[in-house]
Motif scaffolding. Sequence first.
Motif, mmCIF file in Angstrom:
data_model
loop_
_atom_site.group_PDB
_atom_site.id
_atom_site.type_symbol
_atom_site.label_atom_id
_atom_site.label_comp_id
_atom_site.label_asym_id
_atom_site.label_seq_id
_atom_site.Cartn_x
_atom_site.Cartn_y
_atom_site.Cartn_z
ATOM 1 N N ARG A 65 0.838 -1.200 0.000
ATOM 2 C CA ARG A 65 0.000 0.000 0.000
ATOM 3 C C ARG A 65 0.875 1.253 0.000
ATOM 4 N NH1 ARG A 65 -2.429 -1.351 4.207
ATOM 5 N NH2 ARG A 65 -3.764 -2.890 3.226
ATOM 6 N N TYR A 66 1.953 1.236 0.772
ATOM 7 C CA TYR A 66 2.873 2.367 0.848
ATOM 8 C C TYR A 66 3.517 2.632 -0.512
ATOM 9 C CZ TYR A 66 6.856 5.183 2.364
ATOM 10 O OH TYR A 66 7.790 6.181 2.502
ATOM 11 N N VAL A 67 4.012 1.579 -1.146
ATOM 12 C CA VAL A 67 4.666 1.736 -2.448
ATOM 13 C C VAL A 67 3.662 2.193 -3.501
ATOM 14 C CG1 VAL A 67 5.845 0.491 -4.305
ATOM 15 C CG2 VAL A 67 6.518 0.104 -1.924
ATOM 16 N N ALA A 68 2.476 1.581 -3.517
ATOM 17 C CA ALA A 68 1.465 1.934 -4.522
ATOM 18 C C ALA A 68 0.985 3.381 -4.370
ATOM 19 C CB ALA A 68 0.281 0.981 -4.422
ATOM 20 N N GLU A 70 2.815 5.792 -3.272
ATOM 21 C CA GLU A 70 4.016 6.630 -3.307
ATOM 22 C C GLU A 70 4.282 7.287 -1.950
ATOM 23 O OE1 GLU A 70 3.710 9.271 -6.641
ATOM 24 O OE2 GLU A 70 3.887 7.625 -8.073
ATOM 25 N N GLY A 71 4.069 6.507 -0.892
ATOM 26 C CA GLY A 71 4.388 6.969 0.450
ATOM 27 C C GLY A 71 3.269 7.668 1.187
ATOM 28 N N ALA A 72 2.103 7.803 0.560
ATOM 29 C CA ALA A 72 0.997 8.520 1.202
ATOM 30 C C ALA A 72 0.309 7.692 2.288
ATOM 31 C CB ALA A 72 -0.024 8.949 0.153
ATOM 32 N N GLN A 73 0.291 6.375 2.142
ATOM 33 C CA GLN A 73 -0.406 5.518 3.104
ATOM 34 C C GLN A 73 0.605 4.669 3.862
ATOM 35 O OE1 GLN A 73 -3.472 3.284 1.183
ATOM 36 N NE2 GLN A 73 -4.455 5.091 0.348
#
Length: 106
Positions: A65-68, A70-73
């Motif tokens: 989720r973090y990678v998808a 781009e660091g927002a989640q």
Amino acid sequence: MKTSLLALGTAALLLAGPLSAASFVATTDVLVRGTVDITNATTRATAAVFGDDKVVLDARDDAARYVASEGAQRGAFLEAALVHIRGKLPELQADDGALAEAILML
């Protein structure tokens, strides 16, 4: 990670304007290979120590989720894994994105 690659690509475009297309391709290849080498080294170091670590393995969904995003989640499992990894390998100089990608490759 994608943001940094985009920034690197943009910088390469701005710097390579007056150069020939062949030089641009060579420059881009070197930059991308360097980024891939860093990610691979991080993955090898992480896998060697954490390949069967429950805290790290439980963070895979959060890492994806973090990678998808781009660091927002940033999920709680990923946060716990990052703290855990940095506690075990304080000499590892990797940002959160590189560690999240390494977790995904375990």
